[in-house]
Design a protein around this motif. Sequence first.
Motif, PDB file in Angstrom:
ATOM      1  N   LEU A   1       0.794  -1.231   0.000  1.00 57.15           N
ATOM      2  CA  LEU A   1       0.000   0.000   0.000  1.00 57.15           C
ATOM      3  C   LEU A   1       0.826   1.282   0.000  1.00 57.15           C
ATOM      4  N   LEU A   2       2.138   1.174   0.192  1.00 64.70           N
ATOM      5  CA  LEU A   2       2.966   2.387   0.241  1.00 64.70           C
ATOM      6  C   LEU A   2       3.504   2.739  -1.138  1.00 64.70           C
ATOM      7  N   ASN A   3       3.581   4.043  -1.403  1.00 63.99           N
ATOM      8  CA  ASN A   3       4.099   4.546  -2.667  1.00 63.99           C
ATOM      9  C   ASN A   3       5.459   5.219  -2.536  1.00 63.99           C
ATOM     10  N   GLU A   4       5.704   5.854  -1.383  1.00 60.17           N
ATOM     11  CA  GLU A   4       6.958   6.590  -1.247  1.00 60.17           C
ATOM     12  C   GLU A   4       7.436   6.602   0.201  1.00 60.17           C
ATOM     13  N   LEU A   5       8.750   6.736   0.348  1.00 59.15           N
ATOM     14  CA  LEU A   5       9.395   6.833   1.652  1.00 59.15           C
ATOM     15  C   LEU A   5      10.274   8.074   1.669  1.00 59.15           C
ATOM     16  N   THR A   6      10.171   8.870   2.697  1.00 60.87           N
ATOM     17  CA  THR A   6      11.123   9.941   2.972  1.00 60.87           C
ATOM     18  C   THR A   6      11.674   9.651   4.358  1.00 60.87           C
ATOM     19  N   ILE A   7      12.967   9.347   4.412  1.00 62.18           N
ATOM     20  CA  ILE A   7      13.591   8.936   5.660  1.00 62.18           C
ATOM     21  C   ILE A   7      14.696   9.923   6.015  1.00 62.18           C
ATOM     22  N   THR A   8      14.526  10.570   7.157  1.00 59.65           N
ATOM     23  CA  THR A   8      15.540  11.485   7.669  1.00 59.65           C
ATOM     24  C   THR A   8      16.345  10.728   8.715  1.00 59.65           C
ATOM     25  N   THR A   9      17.652  10.678   8.513  1.00 61.18           N
ATOM     26  CA  THR A   9      18.525   9.934   9.415  1.00 61.18           C
ATOM     27  C   THR A   9      19.238  10.896  10.355  1.00 61.18           C
ATOM     28  N   ALA A  10      19.054  10.643  11.654  1.00 62.63           N
ATOM     29  CA  ALA A  10      19.686  11.461  12.690  1.00 62.63           C
ATOM     30  C   ALA A  10      21.061  10.885  13.009  1.00 62.63           C
ATOM     31  N   PRO A  11      22.035  11.744  13.274  1.00 63.35           N
ATOM     32  CA  PRO A  11      23.381  11.276  13.570  1.00 63.35           C
ATOM     33  C   PRO A  11      23.509  10.785  15.020  1.00 63.35           C
ATOM     34  N   VAL A  12      22.860   9.664  15.287  1.00 63.22           N
ATOM     35  CA  VAL A  12      22.917   9.067  16.618  1.00 63.22           C
ATOM     36  C   VAL A  12      22.701   7.563  16.481  1.00 63.22           C
ATOM     37  N   LEU A  13      23.402   6.795  17.290  1.00 56.45           N
ATOM     38  CA  LEU A  13      23.217   5.345  17.371  1.00 56.45           C
ATOM     39  C   LEU A  13      22.502   5.032  18.677  1.00 56.45           C
ATOM     40  N   LEU A  14      21.419   4.280  18.592  1.00 53.43           N
ATOM     41  CA  LEU A  14      20.659   3.917  19.787  1.00 53.43           C
ATOM     42  C   LEU A  14      21.009   2.521  20.290  1.00 53.43           C
ATOM     43  N   GLY A  15      21.436   1.660  19.393  1.00 52.92           N
ATOM     44  CA  GLY A  15      21.822   0.306  19.785  1.00 52.92           C
ATOM     45  C   GLY A  15      20.670  -0.673  19.884  1.00 52.92           C
ATOM     46  N   THR A  16      19.519  -0.178  20.279  1.00 60.59           N
ATOM     47  CA  THR A  16      18.322  -1.010  20.371  1.00 60.59           C
ATOM     48  C   THR A  16      17.118  -0.086  20.331  1.00 60.59           C
ATOM     49  N   GLY A  17      15.968  -0.660  20.035  1.00 57.86           N
ATOM     50  CA  GLY A  17      14.760   0.148  19.986  1.00 57.86           C
ATOM     51  C   GLY A  17      13.736  -0.458  19.055  1.00 57.86           C
ATOM     52  N   ILE A  18      12.830   0.377  18.577  1.00 53.50           N
ATOM     53  CA  ILE A  18      11.774  -0.046  17.669  1.00 53.50           C
ATOM     54  C   ILE A  18      12.265   0.218  16.246  1.00 53.50           C
ATOM     55  N   PRO A  19      12.422  -0.834  15.447  1.00 55.90           N
ATOM     56  CA  PRO A  19      12.949  -0.650  14.096  1.00 55.90           C
ATOM     57  C   PRO A  19      11.899  -0.077  13.150  1.00 55.90           C
ATOM     58  N   LEU A  20      12.365   0.659  12.147  1.00 59.04           N
ATOM     59  CA  LEU A  20      11.455   1.152  11.122  1.00 59.04           C
ATOM     60  C   LEU A  20      10.925  -0.007  10.287  1.00 59.04           C
ATOM     61  N   PHE A  21      11.809  -0.911   9.913  1.00 55.42           N
ATOM     62  CA  PHE A  21      11.402  -2.015   9.042  1.00 55.42           C
ATOM     63  C   PHE A  21      11.426  -3.335   9.793  1.00 55.42           C
ATOM     64  N   GLY A  22      10.621  -4.272   9.325  1.00 51.40           N
ATOM     65  CA  GLY A  22      10.551  -5.595   9.919  1.00 51.40           C
ATOM     66  C   GLY A  22      10.650  -6.653   8.836  1.00 51.40           C
ATOM     67  N   PRO A  23      10.319  -7.887   9.183  1.00 52.17           N
ATOM     68  CA  PRO A  23      10.407  -8.985   8.214  1.00 52.17           C
ATOM     69  C   PRO A  23       9.508  -8.754   6.998  1.00 52.17           C
ATOM     70  N   LEU A  24       9.981  -9.188   5.849  1.00 51.32           N
ATOM     71  CA  LEU A  24       9.231  -9.085   4.599  1.00 51.32           C
ATOM     72  C   LEU A  24       9.169 -10.458   3.938  1.00 51.32           C
ATOM     73  N   GLU A  25       8.108 -10.699   3.201  1.00 49.17           N
ATOM     74  CA  GLU A  25       7.973 -11.979   2.497  1.00 49.17           C
ATOM     75  C   GLU A  25       8.799 -12.004   1.221  1.00 49.17           C
ATOM     76  N   ALA A  26       9.098 -10.831   0.680  1.00 51.81           N
ATOM     77  CA  ALA A  26       9.870 -10.742  -0.560  1.00 51.81           C
ATOM     78  C   ALA A  26      10.555  -9.379  -0.603  1.00 51.81           C
ATOM     79  N   ASP A  27      11.562  -9.262  -1.464  1.00 55.27           N
ATOM     80  CA  ASP A  27      12.217  -7.973  -1.650  1.00 55.27           C
ATOM     81  C   ASP A  27      11.205  -6.942  -2.137  1.00 55.27           C
ATOM     82  N   ILE A  28      11.403  -5.714  -1.730  1.00 50.29           N
ATOM     83  CA  ILE A  28      10.589  -4.605  -2.221  1.00 50.29           C
ATOM     84  C   ILE A  28      11.527  -3.646  -2.932  1.00 50.29           C
ATOM     85  N   PRO A  29      11.464  -3.615  -4.264  1.00 52.59           N
ATOM     86  CA  PRO A  29      12.374  -2.733  -4.991  1.00 52.59           C
ATOM     87  C   PRO A  29      12.004  -1.260  -4.821  1.00 52.59           C
TER      88      PRO A  29
END
Length: 174
Positions: free
Chosen positions: A124-152
């Motif tokens: 259902l998604l058409n576009e992604l705009t991802i702003t990356t902050a200059p910080v490492l958290l080491g753990t947390g809630i991930p943006l992406f999870g398991p997928l059944e197939a590659d998404i080009p």
Amino acid sequence: MSFHAAVFIAVSLDGFIARADGSIDWLTERGEQAGDTGYDEFMASIDTVVLGRKTYETVLAFDFWPYDGKQVEVLSTTLAPDADERVIVHRTLEGLVETLNDRGAQRVYTDGGSVIQTFLRAGLLNELTITTAPVLLGTGIPLFGPLEADIPLTHNATRTLKAGFTQSDYTIHR
């Protein structure tokens, strides 16, 4: 599907959208340093916002309601249907999509890790705009999870913001 669904989100360099407890202090403490991220322009193009329950509850802690003038839908199996007159609660993705199509939603802002992952897996998604902050958290809630197939994806642009932030835009192919 008649609507265009977009993600506009910040992540830590290691790919987390929040700490394990849901806190986004790592972003709120730094976010303004990035300068203009294009968020206001993006929001001006949106007619509908879809949130998950956790993101909705995070927004409730803000000093203001950031979605004035937008239709707000919450995808949740646990939030009470009458929890907030500003939102419509949906129990299923199918019901949510039906409502979006019936209402004639044009541009949908999808926010929250679970909702983004659900929309992505459902195609259902058409576009992604991802702003990356200059910080490492080491753990947390991930943006992406398991997928059944590659998404080009097609990479459209990456720009350098202030204070070490970067922002990349992608088109999702289905």
